[in-house]
Design an enzyme around this catalytic site. Structure first.
Site, PDB file in Angstrom:
ATOM      1  N   SER A  71       0.837  -1.186   0.000  1.00 51.75           N
ATOM      2  CA  SER A  71       0.000   0.000   0.000  1.00 51.75           C
ATOM      3  C   SER A  71       0.883   1.252   0.000  1.00 51.75           C
ATOM      4  O   SER A  71       1.688   1.437  -0.905  1.00 51.75           O
ATOM      5  CB  SER A  71      -0.957  -0.027   1.190  1.00 51.75           C
ATOM      6  OG  SER A  71      -1.962   0.946   1.075  1.00 51.75           O
ATOM      7  N   HIS A 189      -7.786  -4.671  -2.019  1.00 50.51           N
ATOM      8  CA  HIS A 189      -6.595  -4.091  -1.391  1.00 50.51           C
ATOM      9  C   HIS A 189      -6.032  -4.982  -0.282  1.00 50.51           C
ATOM     10  O   HIS A 189      -5.207  -4.557   0.506  1.00 50.51           O
ATOM     11  CB  HIS A 189      -6.932  -2.710  -0.838  1.00 50.51           C
ATOM     12  CG  HIS A 189      -5.734  -1.857  -0.570  1.00 50.51           C
ATOM     13  ND1 HIS A 189      -4.862  -1.453  -1.557  1.00 50.51           N
ATOM     14  CD2 HIS A 189      -5.268  -1.322   0.585  1.00 50.51           C
ATOM     15  CE1 HIS A 189      -3.902  -0.712  -1.028  1.00 50.51           C
ATOM     16  NE2 HIS A 189      -4.125  -0.621   0.279  1.00 50.51           N
TER      17      HIS A 189
END
Length: 222
Positions: A71, A189
């Site tokens: 991320s 994600h």
């Protein structure tokens, strides 16, 4: 949880280290602000310093060291990769932010701009440019092996970010080492990923790492 996935590495005599780079909230707000907006480059500088320390102490070497970030950590490992490609054998960017200059135009880009800066201001543009890994890739450079992962349903770091970074590195690298984009069409994600999905990513990453450091049993047949 992350460290437990690398128990097989430890059993093989490997070393697992965590670089607590500036920018997080682990040590209070001063620590956070030490890598915020214009000071964001401190994250990758800290990571490089940690890798150099491990090398000096004999825990690793440029021929055996892999780094991993996910991320926002993709900013850290991405810039470390392009600034010091000589320091690492393998780089893993898990749903990582590699094109900071364009991240503001993603789904949650406006919120991220508060942390990283906005291209709508001169100061913000300069801050983002300093940590935009994609724009720092140089042609005819011997880059390490790289695996970038993405989920096609990722609302935070859109798949085009690792996709662009993969294509750029494949075109630029002169080392002959693989640059791989691993796409999960049933993931986002990372939140809500199944155990088998997480295990699959770890298995692929360890296979690439062992291949690149020359571990027997992981080398191509030809």
């Amino acid at each position: 949880m992350l460290a437990s996935r690398f128990i097989p590495l430890l059993e093989d005599g490997g070393v697992f280290a965590v670089a607590h780079v500036r920018g997080g909230g682990e040590y209070g707000e001063d620590w956070h602000m030490a890598a915020h907006l214009a000071t964001k480059p401190n994250t990758y500088k800290d990571l490089i310093a940690c890798a150099e320390y491990l090398d000096r102490q004999g825990y690793g070497s440029p021929a055996t060291t892999a780094i991993q970030g996910g991320s926002a950590g993709g900013i850290t490992v991405g810039i470390a990769l392009v600034v010091r490609p000589d320091l690492f054998r393998v780089v893993f960017s898990d749903v990582g932010d590699s094109n900071a200059l364009r991240a503001e135009f993603e789904t949650d880009g406006a919120a991220n701009a508060l942390e990283y800066g906005s291209v709508k201001t001169e100061a913000g543009f300069k801050a983002l440019a300093s940590v935009d890994a994609l724009s720092h890739v140089k042609d005819r450079t011997a880059y390490p092996a790289v695996m970038l992962t993405t989920g096609m349903n990722d609302p935070r770091v859109a798949p085009w970010q690792p996709g662009k970074m993969t294509a750029r590195l494949q075109a630029a690298s002169s080392s002959g080492r693989p640059v791989i984009l691993r796409v999960d069409f049933d993931a986002g994600h990372g939140f809500g990923s199944t155990r088998s999905q997480r295990d699959g990513v770890t298995a692929d990453q360890m296979a690439l790492f062992y291949w690149q450091i020359g571990k027997p049993g992981y080398q191509p047949a030809h």
